[in-house]
Design a protein around this motif. Sequence first.
Motif, mmCIF file in Angstrom:
data_model
loop_
_atom_site.group_PDB
_atom_site.id
_atom_site.type_symbol
_atom_site.label_atom_id
_atom_site.label_comp_id
_atom_site.label_asym_id
_atom_site.label_seq_id
_atom_site.Cartn_x
_atom_site.Cartn_y
_atom_site.Cartn_z
ATOM 1 N N GLY A 61 -5.539 -4.818 2.702
ATOM 2 C CA GLY A 61 -5.568 -6.152 2.105
ATOM 3 C C GLY A 61 -6.584 -6.346 1.006
ATOM 4 N N LYS A 64 -5.448 -2.211 -2.789
ATOM 5 C CA LYS A 64 -5.175 -0.819 -3.164
ATOM 6 C C LYS A 64 -3.798 -0.674 -3.815
ATOM 7 C CE LYS A 64 -6.000 0.756 0.992
ATOM 8 N NZ LYS A 64 -6.341 -0.550 1.582
ATOM 9 N N THR A 65 -2.788 -1.301 -3.220
ATOM 10 C CA THR A 65 -1.446 -1.205 -3.797
ATOM 11 C C THR A 65 -1.429 -1.879 -5.173
ATOM 12 O OG1 THR A 65 -0.533 -1.294 -1.572
ATOM 13 C CG2 THR A 65 0.999 -1.679 -3.378
ATOM 14 N N SER A 66 -2.071 -3.026 -5.260
ATOM 15 C CA SER A 66 -2.121 -3.735 -6.546
ATOM 16 C C SER A 66 -2.764 -2.856 -7.616
ATOM 17 C CB SER A 66 -2.931 -5.030 -6.419
ATOM 18 O OG SER A 66 -2.440 -5.813 -5.360
HETATM 19 P P1 ADP Z 1 -3.767 -3.123 0.093
HETATM 20 O O1 ADP Z 1 -2.797 -2.208 -0.592
HETATM 21 O O2 ADP Z 1 -5.191 -2.687 -0.039
HETATM 22 O O3 ADP Z 1 -3.399 -3.433 1.534
HETATM 23 P P2 ADP Z 1 -2.671 -5.133 -1.716
HETATM 24 O O4 ADP Z 1 -2.839 -4.532 -3.044
HETATM 25 O O5 ADP Z 1 -1.299 -5.114 -1.109
HETATM 26 O O6 ADP Z 1 -3.736 -4.521 -0.670
HETATM 27 O O7 ADP Z 1 -3.225 -6.616 -1.805
HETATM 28 C C1 ADP Z 1 -2.729 -7.670 -0.999
HETATM 29 C C2 ADP Z 1 -2.641 -8.950 -1.787
HETATM 30 O O8 ADP Z 1 -3.953 -9.453 -1.992
HETATM 31 C C3 ADP Z 1 -2.045 -8.791 -3.188
HETATM 32 O O9 ADP Z 1 -0.671 -9.077 -3.216
HETATM 33 C C4 ADP Z 1 -2.773 -9.837 -3.995
HETATM 34 O O10 ADP Z 1 -2.100 -11.073 -3.878
HETATM 35 C C5 ADP Z 1 -4.095 -9.973 -3.309
HETATM 36 N N1 ADP Z 1 -5.164 -9.243 -3.987
HETATM 37 C C6 ADP Z 1 -5.740 -8.095 -3.556
HETATM 38 N N2 ADP Z 1 -6.742 -7.729 -4.370
HETATM 39 C C7 ADP Z 1 -6.812 -8.647 -5.341
HETATM 40 C C8 ADP Z 1 -7.663 -8.830 -6.495
HETATM 41 N N3 ADP Z 1 -8.663 -7.975 -6.734
HETATM 42 N N4 ADP Z 1 -7.426 -9.874 -7.283
HETATM 43 C C9 ADP Z 1 -6.434 -10.742 -7.002
HETATM 44 N N5 ADP Z 1 -5.617 -10.649 -5.937
HETATM 45 C C10 ADP Z 1 -5.790 -9.616 -5.112
#
Ligand code: ADP
Length: 334
Positions: A61, A64-66
Amino acid sequence: ELSLSPEPEPDDLLVEASLRPKTLAEFVGQPRVREQLELVLEGARRRGTPPDHVLLSGPPGLGKTSLSMIIAAELGAQIRLTSGPALERPGDLAAMLSNLSPGDVLFIDEIHRIARPAEEMLYLAMEDFRVDIVVGKGPGATSIPLDIAPFTLVGATTRAGALTGPLRDRFGFTAHMEFYEPEDLEKVLRRAAKILGIDLRPDGAAEIAARSRGTPRIANRLLRRVRDYAEVRADGAVTRSVARAALAVYDVDELGLDRLDRAVLSALVRSFNGGPVGISTLAVAVGEEPSTVEEVCEPYLVRAGMLARTPRGRVATAAAWAHLGATPPPGSPA
Ligand code: ADP
């Protein structure tokens, strides 16, 4: 009930596509990671070659995916997404690798869960942009080397320590994602509110940020629940008092603890006098499985400085006693 798990819930997935930041500049917080990545990407752009493989490590959360999608976008490259558990058979990975176009980004989520044969295939692919395709079975089997397009692997993991040495060594750049500070979560919330058309006031943003456990995904989830309350029971504006009232309905307290987190702390403090107490005993006291207490509640309680894991068992810290409005007995470990 409102889940405070950092893993995506079904309704998170519905909105996350629209809430993901699209560029490095839009990506809030993580200044170190952003600066380092900027250099890696700019260097590669100037040389006209794909950048080194990137490993993103950190809790769920945090973006990382973003970030992997941003890396592809900043490079003007296509991204292919898969995950460690999906690459059970090496053939699945070989198919993905041989379909890459030059410069593509291949994103492998939960890369620590990749099966061994696929992992070994990845070594050669990452190093030499080559795969060995095995044709036939048994003593007659032969392997045919196949060139693949130069690509950049972006791996994500919640457990960098679970990666094997050879795999970790093949990443040129590792970024450790940290939990977000409240001010950064406020920025995440303001951005999401703008996209979703929510009237979020500064004091409302601060209140939600404080309860979001350092995690953007949780912040955005709380924002959506508070918005419902604001629209149904108030005039639509998300102010501090609206956020407080809304999150009281969902049993999320000022520090972002939910009902079960508080039950665990309360049992520890009130029934076991602050501990130390074994995890199974503690779990029975709150009527949950030990694994739930250990994996769902404890990581955040430990991080919030409320609970300590000691060789003799779980212990409540002074902060836990204070949070519950109780006084530790004289001579207690807290
Ligand atoms: P992970 O892959 O680490 O589990 P994600 O990339 O799926 O996390 O992020 C989850 C959500 O949190 C994203 O869809 C986005 O809405 C929000 N988010 C995460 N990091 C950021 C950031 N640095 N700035 C803005 N929104 C973010």
